[in-house]
Design an enzyme around this catalytic site. Structure first.
Site, mmCIF file in Angstrom:
data_model
loop_
_atom_site.group_PDB
_atom_site.id
_atom_site.type_symbol
_atom_site.label_atom_id
_atom_site.label_comp_id
_atom_site.label_asym_id
_atom_site.label_seq_id
_atom_site.Cartn_x
_atom_site.Cartn_y
_atom_site.Cartn_z
ATOM 1 N N TYR A 62 3.494 -6.224 17.384
ATOM 2 C CA TYR A 62 3.720 -5.679 16.059
ATOM 3 C C TYR A 62 4.798 -4.293 16.427
ATOM 4 O O TYR A 62 5.784 -3.958 15.750
ATOM 5 C CB TYR A 62 2.508 -4.826 15.266
ATOM 6 C CG TYR A 62 2.759 -3.818 14.164
ATOM 7 C CD1 TYR A 62 3.655 -4.082 13.417
ATOM 8 C CD2 TYR A 62 2.432 -2.628 14.587
ATOM 9 C CE1 TYR A 62 3.830 -3.070 12.263
ATOM 10 C CE2 TYR A 62 2.596 -1.543 13.518
ATOM 11 C CZ TYR A 62 3.228 -1.808 12.454
ATOM 12 O OH TYR A 62 3.498 -0.842 11.457
ATOM 13 N N ASP A 108 11.584 -12.761 -0.635
ATOM 14 C CA ASP A 108 11.385 -12.149 0.443
ATOM 15 C C ASP A 108 12.555 -11.609 1.154
ATOM 16 O O ASP A 108 13.570 -11.973 0.250
ATOM 17 C CB ASP A 108 10.811 -13.329 1.648
ATOM 18 C CG ASP A 108 11.528 -14.004 2.295
ATOM 19 O OD1 ASP A 108 12.735 -13.363 2.826
ATOM 20 O OD2 ASP A 108 11.794 -15.193 2.218
ATOM 21 N N HIS A 125 -9.135 -1.550 8.632
ATOM 22 C CA HIS A 125 -8.892 -0.280 9.030
ATOM 23 C C HIS A 125 -10.188 0.539 8.665
ATOM 24 O O HIS A 125 -10.967 0.332 8.047
ATOM 25 C CB HIS A 125 -7.894 0.457 7.965
ATOM 26 C CG HIS A 125 -6.602 -0.007 8.371
ATOM 27 N ND1 HIS A 125 -5.718 -0.879 7.476
ATOM 28 C CD2 HIS A 125 -5.769 -0.008 9.325
ATOM 29 C CE1 HIS A 125 -4.679 -1.433 7.927
ATOM 30 N NE2 HIS A 125 -4.553 -0.708 9.447
ATOM 31 N N LEU A 126 -10.143 1.515 9.606
ATOM 32 C CA LEU A 126 -11.570 2.273 9.781
ATOM 33 C C LEU A 126 -12.092 3.000 8.396
ATOM 34 O O LEU A 126 -13.277 2.802 8.042
ATOM 35 C CB LEU A 126 -11.155 3.453 10.751
ATOM 36 C CG LEU A 126 -12.497 4.594 10.933
ATOM 37 C CD1 LEU A 126 -13.891 3.575 11.466
ATOM 38 C CD2 LEU A 126 -12.215 5.636 11.837
ATOM 39 N N TYR A 183 0.801 -1.311 -0.142
ATOM 40 C CA TYR A 183 -0.074 0.030 -0.044
ATOM 41 C C TYR A 183 0.748 1.344 -0.177
ATOM 42 O O TYR A 183 0.964 2.103 -1.071
ATOM 43 C CB TYR A 183 -0.963 -0.004 1.095
ATOM 44 C CG TYR A 183 -1.916 1.165 1.407
ATOM 45 C CD1 TYR A 183 -2.396 1.983 0.558
ATOM 46 C CD2 TYR A 183 -1.838 1.655 2.774
ATOM 47 C CE1 TYR A 183 -3.001 3.179 0.939
ATOM 48 C CE2 TYR A 183 -2.646 2.967 3.088
ATOM 49 C CZ TYR A 183 -3.418 3.451 1.953
ATOM 50 O OH TYR A 183 -3.918 4.495 2.339
HETATM 51 N N1 UDP Z 1 -12.172 1.607 14.303
HETATM 52 C C1 UDP Z 1 -13.625 1.203 14.480
HETATM 53 N N2 UDP Z 1 -14.258 0.370 13.955
HETATM 54 C C2 UDP Z 1 -13.526 -0.395 12.971
HETATM 55 C C3 UDP Z 1 -12.224 -0.006 12.672
HETATM 56 C C4 UDP Z 1 -11.563 0.804 13.373
HETATM 57 O O1 UDP Z 1 -14.178 1.874 15.412
HETATM 58 O O2 UDP Z 1 -14.166 -1.336 12.338
HETATM 59 C C5 UDP Z 1 -11.600 2.426 15.219
HETATM 60 C C6 UDP Z 1 -10.532 2.055 15.960
HETATM 61 O O3 UDP Z 1 -10.999 1.504 17.277
HETATM 62 C C7 UDP Z 1 -9.468 3.083 16.087
HETATM 63 C C8 UDP Z 1 -9.603 4.009 14.855
HETATM 64 O O4 UDP Z 1 -10.882 3.312 14.253
HETATM 65 O O5 UDP Z 1 -9.871 4.199 17.067
HETATM 66 C C9 UDP Z 1 -8.659 3.640 13.748
HETATM 67 O O6 UDP Z 1 -8.239 2.261 13.471
HETATM 68 P P1 UDP Z 1 -7.638 1.607 12.509
HETATM 69 O O7 UDP Z 1 -7.656 0.254 12.526
HETATM 70 O O8 UDP Z 1 -7.937 2.034 10.982
HETATM 71 O O9 UDP Z 1 -6.177 1.970 12.872
HETATM 72 P P2 UDP Z 1 -5.186 1.969 14.170
HETATM 73 O O10 UDP Z 1 -5.260 3.467 14.679
HETATM 74 O O11 UDP Z 1 -5.858 0.577 14.905
HETATM 75 O O12 UDP Z 1 -3.833 1.735 13.520
#
Ligand code: UDP
Length: 329
Positions: free
Chosen positions: A141, A51, A189-190, A11
């Site tokens: 991670y 790899d 991801h959100l 990405y």
């Molecule tokens: N989040 C959410 N619902 C989802 C995925 C993520 O509410 O289905 C929230 C998550 O709790 C965090 C924010 O969105 O507060 C960003 O999450 P993401 O997984 O995109 O990135 P991270 O910050 O975990 O690396």
């Protein structure tokens, strides 16, 4: 410069490859395509399919590309998965990266730009986050990325390696022409999940937690456009001309947005609401993570061109509209 982009089919790496070409660098990619997409590698860019732990293949890639610098994006990056499979994360992110570093030493390549993460800080002591905060990762991670940072410091003082490690906040968005973008499987991801929910391609978005100590009760994050993020990797190259440089930068815009802000933004950009449901907190999510980005701005002159959430979300929406099934479309 001659640049070997390791993980250049992924990405962030694929966006960096395009920017490096546009800036006039000569670019080759090394990627095992375990998560990357060959389609994202531009025509004319040599792809070494290997790899990064494979000494013979990596050394051949370094020689054939006459690499002067390596930009390394290759890593497993899913926090939840790292908790489930810590050994796999250690093997890929630490052991194979060590293989890459050994191959670089053997071929006399002494410059590296490395993808690190704000997850190396764990629960930060203060907000916004500066580079000098204590690093106490709370998941495998973050621990693997911190282990590599420490190893790089060692190599800078013992072997004259010059490196920059960027501690990313939340990479988001897609290229302005919607040709490349985010395509993870599974997607966690959100922003992509919110877009897919709005487009009716997935069930309603689950909002993880509404009882955080934040203005609207949902988590705050620092979303940075993937093109801005990847451009910093090129902006830093002049700083690596002296041997033994050990540079660390937080890479975010410095502006926090909540989960509810993201839902509103996707709704505005797409012109339709994001169906969502409120559910309990996801384990391991800190309430707020956002950068004090003054160091990268001051030292590299880096300024994000996408400086609003809507502008970032717009590029993500265009990518998902153009490619309903990602690269498989
Ligand atoms: N989040 C959410 N619902 C989802 C995925 C993520 O509410 O289905 C929230 C998550 O709790 C965090 C924010 O969105 O507060 C960003 O999450 P993401 O997984 O995109 O990135 P991270 O910050 O975990 O690396």
């Amino acid at each position: 410069m001659n640049v070997l982009v390791v993980g250049g089919a992924g990405y962030i790496g694929s966006h960096c490859v395009r920017q490096a070409l546009a800036a006039g660098h000569k670019v080759a990619v090394l990627d095992d395509l375990s998560y990357g997409h060959a389609e994202s590698v531009p025509a004319g860019v040599k792809l070494f399919r290997s790899d990064m732990g494979d000494q013979t293949a990596v050394r051949a890639g370094l020689r054939e590309s006459a690499a002067e610098v390596v930009i390394d994006f290759a890593a497993f990056t899913n926090v939840g998965e790292s908790v489930q499979q810590p050994a796999r994360y250690h093997e890929n992110n630490v052991v194979r990266t060590e293989g890459l570093l050994q191959a670089m030493r053997a071929e006399g390549v002494k410059k590296l730009v490395f993808s690190s993460t704000c997850a190396t800080y764990g629960i930060p002591e203060k907000m916004p986050m500066t580079e000098d905060l204590a690093q106490n990762p709370i998941n495998p991670y973050g621990a693997t990325k911190l282990a590599v940072e420490l190893r790089l410091r060692e190599l800078a003082s013992s072997h004259g390696l010059s490196f920059a490690a960027f501690r990313y906040f939340n990479a988001a968005g897609a290229s302005a022409d919607a040709a490349i973008g985010e395509d993870h499987s599974p997607e966690t991801h959100l922003i992509p999940l919110a877009i897919a929910a709005a487009l009716g391609r997935r069930p309603p978005l689950q909002v993880f937690g509404t009882d955080y100590p934040t203005p609207d009760g949902t988590c705050l994050r620092d979303y940075v456009h993937v093109d801005d993020l990847s451009r910093a990797h090129l902006d830093v190259l002049p700083k690596l001309s002296q041997p033994g440089q050990a540079l660390f930068y937080n890479l975010g815009t410095g502006t926090p947005y909540s989960v509810k802000d993201v839902i509103a933004s996707v709704g505005r950009v797409l012109g339709r609401p994001v169906p969502h449901a409120f559910v309990p907190r996801r384990e391991g999510d800190p309430p707020a993570l956002y950068a004090d980005a003054s160091k990268v701005r001051r030292e590299l002159g880096w300024v994000p061109r996408y400086d609003t959430l809507d502008s970032i979300v717009l590029t993500a929406c265009n990518w998902h509209l153009a490619r309903p099934k990602g690269y498989a479309s």
